[in-house]
Design an enzyme around this catalytic site. Sequence first.
Site, PDB file in Angstrom:
ATOM      1  N   LYS A  37     -22.662   1.541 -41.242  1.00  0.00           N
ATOM      2  CA  LYS A  37     -24.007   1.089 -40.900  1.00  0.00           C
ATOM      3  C   LYS A  37     -24.763   2.224 -40.205  1.00  0.00           C
ATOM      4  O   LYS A  37     -25.935   2.470 -40.489  1.00  0.00           O
ATOM      5  CB  LYS A  37     -23.944  -0.145 -39.967  1.00  0.00           C
ATOM      6  CG  LYS A  37     -23.649  -1.433 -40.715  1.00  0.00           C
ATOM      7  CD  LYS A  37     -23.300  -2.604 -39.807  1.00  0.00           C
ATOM      8  CE  LYS A  37     -24.367  -3.035 -38.854  1.00  0.00           C
ATOM      9  NZ  LYS A  37     -24.116  -4.396 -38.310  1.00  0.00           N
ATOM     10  N   ASP A  90     -27.787  -7.125 -37.194  1.00  0.00           N
ATOM     11  CA  ASP A  90     -26.886  -8.162 -37.671  1.00  0.00           C
ATOM     12  C   ASP A  90     -27.244  -8.457 -39.116  1.00  0.00           C
ATOM     13  O   ASP A  90     -28.424  -8.594 -39.450  1.00  0.00           O
ATOM     14  CB  ASP A  90     -26.985  -9.420 -36.809  1.00  0.00           C
ATOM     15  CG  ASP A  90     -25.670 -10.162 -36.855  1.00  0.00           C
ATOM     16  OD1 ASP A  90     -24.680  -9.628 -36.325  1.00  0.00           O
ATOM     17  OD2 ASP A  90     -25.609 -11.243 -37.481  1.00  0.00           O
ATOM     18  N   PHE A 166     -19.012  -0.222 -47.834  1.00  0.00           N
ATOM     19  CA  PHE A 166     -18.114  -1.052 -47.026  1.00  0.00           C
ATOM     20  C   PHE A 166     -18.365  -2.526 -47.341  1.00  0.00           C
ATOM     21  O   PHE A 166     -19.276  -2.867 -48.102  1.00  0.00           O
ATOM     22  CB  PHE A 166     -18.338  -0.781 -45.530  1.00  0.00           C
ATOM     23  CG  PHE A 166     -19.678  -1.281 -45.016  1.00  0.00           C
ATOM     24  CD1 PHE A 166     -20.836  -0.583 -45.245  1.00  0.00           C
ATOM     25  CD2 PHE A 166     -19.766  -2.493 -44.315  1.00  0.00           C
ATOM     26  CE1 PHE A 166     -22.072  -1.050 -44.791  1.00  0.00           C
ATOM     27  CE2 PHE A 166     -20.988  -2.962 -43.845  1.00  0.00           C
ATOM     28  CZ  PHE A 166     -22.147  -2.239 -44.091  1.00  0.00           C
ATOM     29  N   PHE A 168     -18.987  -6.071 -48.463  1.00  0.00           N
ATOM     30  CA  PHE A 168     -19.185  -6.706 -49.771  1.00  0.00           C
ATOM     31  C   PHE A 168     -19.825  -5.767 -50.796  1.00  0.00           C
ATOM     32  O   PHE A 168     -20.197  -6.209 -51.880  1.00  0.00           O
ATOM     33  CB  PHE A 168     -20.053  -7.962 -49.609  1.00  0.00           C
ATOM     34  CG  PHE A 168     -19.448  -9.011 -48.717  1.00  0.00           C
ATOM     35  CD1 PHE A 168     -18.286  -9.670 -49.090  1.00  0.00           C
ATOM     36  CD2 PHE A 168     -20.031  -9.355 -47.502  1.00  0.00           C
ATOM     37  CE1 PHE A 168     -17.710 -10.650 -48.272  1.00  0.00           C
ATOM     38  CE2 PHE A 168     -19.477 -10.325 -46.676  1.00  0.00           C
ATOM     39  CZ  PHE A 168     -18.314 -10.976 -47.065  1.00  0.00           C
ATOM     40  N   LYS A 190     -28.259   3.665 -52.098  1.00  0.00           N
ATOM     41  CA  LYS A 190     -28.209   2.328 -51.487  1.00  0.00           C
ATOM     42  C   LYS A 190     -29.442   2.121 -50.606  1.00  0.00           C
ATOM     43  O   LYS A 190     -30.036   1.037 -50.600  1.00  0.00           O
ATOM     44  CB  LYS A 190     -26.907   2.157 -50.675  1.00  0.00           C
ATOM     45  CG  LYS A 190     -26.787   0.786 -50.026  1.00  0.00           C
ATOM     46  CD  LYS A 190     -25.471   0.586 -49.279  1.00  0.00           C
ATOM     47  CE  LYS A 190     -25.502  -0.733 -48.488  1.00  0.00           C
ATOM     48  NZ  LYS A 190     -24.320  -0.948 -47.659  1.00  0.00           N
TER      49      LYS A 190
HETATM   50  P1  ITT Z   1     -21.462  -4.413 -35.810  1.00  0.00           P
HETATM   51  O1  ITT Z   1     -20.528  -3.758 -34.842  1.00  0.00           O
HETATM   52  O2  ITT Z   1     -22.742  -3.638 -35.977  1.00  0.00           O
HETATM   53  O3  ITT Z   1     -21.711  -5.884 -35.528  1.00  0.00           O
HETATM   54  P2  ITT Z   1     -20.270  -5.416 -38.280  1.00  0.00           P
HETATM   55  O4  ITT Z   1     -19.521  -4.719 -39.397  1.00  0.00           O
HETATM   56  O5  ITT Z   1     -19.569  -6.541 -37.594  1.00  0.00           O
HETATM   57  O6  ITT Z   1     -20.739  -4.281 -37.248  1.00  0.00           O
HETATM   58  P3  ITT Z   1     -22.386  -7.260 -39.107  1.00  0.00           P
HETATM   59  O7  ITT Z   1     -21.905  -8.283 -38.155  1.00  0.00           O
HETATM   60  O8  ITT Z   1     -23.846  -6.959 -39.159  1.00  0.00           O
HETATM   61  O9  ITT Z   1     -21.658  -5.848 -38.856  1.00  0.00           O
HETATM   62  O10 ITT Z   1     -21.991  -7.562 -40.601  1.00  0.00           O
HETATM   63  C1  ITT Z   1     -21.246  -8.654 -40.968  1.00  0.00           C
HETATM   64  C2  ITT Z   1     -20.476  -8.361 -42.216  1.00  0.00           C
HETATM   65  O11 ITT Z   1     -21.347  -8.463 -43.341  1.00  0.00           O
HETATM   66  C3  ITT Z   1     -19.887  -6.961 -42.303  1.00  0.00           C
HETATM   67  O12 ITT Z   1     -18.644  -6.888 -41.676  1.00  0.00           O
HETATM   68  C4  ITT Z   1     -19.762  -6.793 -43.808  1.00  0.00           C
HETATM   69  O13 ITT Z   1     -18.587  -7.388 -44.275  1.00  0.00           O
HETATM   70  C5  ITT Z   1     -20.970  -7.565 -44.333  1.00  0.00           C
HETATM   71  N1  ITT Z   1     -22.097  -6.644 -44.560  1.00  0.00           N
HETATM   72  C6  ITT Z   1     -23.193  -6.462 -43.795  1.00  0.00           C
HETATM   73  N2  ITT Z   1     -23.982  -5.527 -44.316  1.00  0.00           N
HETATM   74  C7  ITT Z   1     -23.381  -5.089 -45.432  1.00  0.00           C
HETATM   75  C8  ITT Z   1     -23.682  -4.122 -46.387  1.00  0.00           C
HETATM   76  O14 ITT Z   1     -24.751  -3.347 -46.310  1.00  0.00           O
HETATM   77  N3  ITT Z   1     -22.832  -3.949 -47.412  1.00  0.00           N
HETATM   78  C9  ITT Z   1     -21.726  -4.705 -47.513  1.00  0.00           C
HETATM   79  N4  ITT Z   1     -21.355  -5.627 -46.655  1.00  0.00           N
HETATM   80  C10 ITT Z   1     -22.177  -5.821 -45.601  1.00  0.00           C
END
Ligand code: ITT
Length: 211
Positions: A37, A90, A166, A168, A190
């Site tokens: 991210k 988020d 990463f 999905f 992306k």
């Molecule tokens: P933070 O520490 O920033 O919270 P995180 O990985 O837990 O990191 P989120 O809660 O925002 O981030 O994301 C929830 C999940 O959604 C994340 O673990 C991925 O599995 C999925 N996700 C979010 N954005 C994505 C993206 O751009 N591509 C693929 N999967 C994504």
Amino acid sequence: MFPRGREQKGDEWYKLTSKRLFPRGRVVFFVTSNVHKFNEARRVLAEYKVATALLNIKALEIQDNNLESIAKASAINAVEKCSLPIIVEDAGLFIEVLSSFPGPYSSYVHQTIGNRGILRLMEKVEKRDAYFHSVVAFCSPEEPPKCFHGKVKGKISHEERGSLGFGFDPIFEPLGGRGKTFAEMTITQKNRYSHRARALRRFARWYTSSP
Ligand code: ITT
């Protein structure tokens, strides 16, 4: 670097000087544990000449059905911990035929059933519409949280494809992406479509234009 008495003044010192040390619109700290991210975000924000620093502190993540509420609560908690101008983000994947599942529970669902589990749930399902939704929340010691949203529509693929990105990414084909999944795209590609890039561009336009 710190003036005398910094230790006694504690967070107050940061509150008074954070604007001067980190001029608005030029520097922001991204509080996240997810380096993917961060790598996406720093490229988007560089387009606006905003430097992004990764701050890997554990910000509270509440359980809620609403991404904005989760992002706001995390942003407030992060500023309480670091007293810096920060963003948190988020995001979630919302699959239409599954009544928007996994949505705000994306992280947990990815850790448990993963992409294969989602593909199993979608076996023999023809209608594969889904979207990613991102909420970026900015907050600083001087300001309450402000949120910026971004979405990208697309489809759930029939199999995992690609090794980049990463979460999905291997099962999500964004609309207009010529059938490629996010995991078959470079970060630059992306960022042309993604929910995160869209929310961050909204944030960056506001951040670099407001006084
Ligand atoms: P933070 O520490 O920033 O919270 P995180 O990985 O837990 O990191 P989120 O809660 O925002 O981030 O994301 C929830 C999940 O959604 C994340 O673990 C991925 O599995 C999925 N996700 C979010 N954005 C994505 C993206 O751009 N591509 C693929 N999967 C994504």
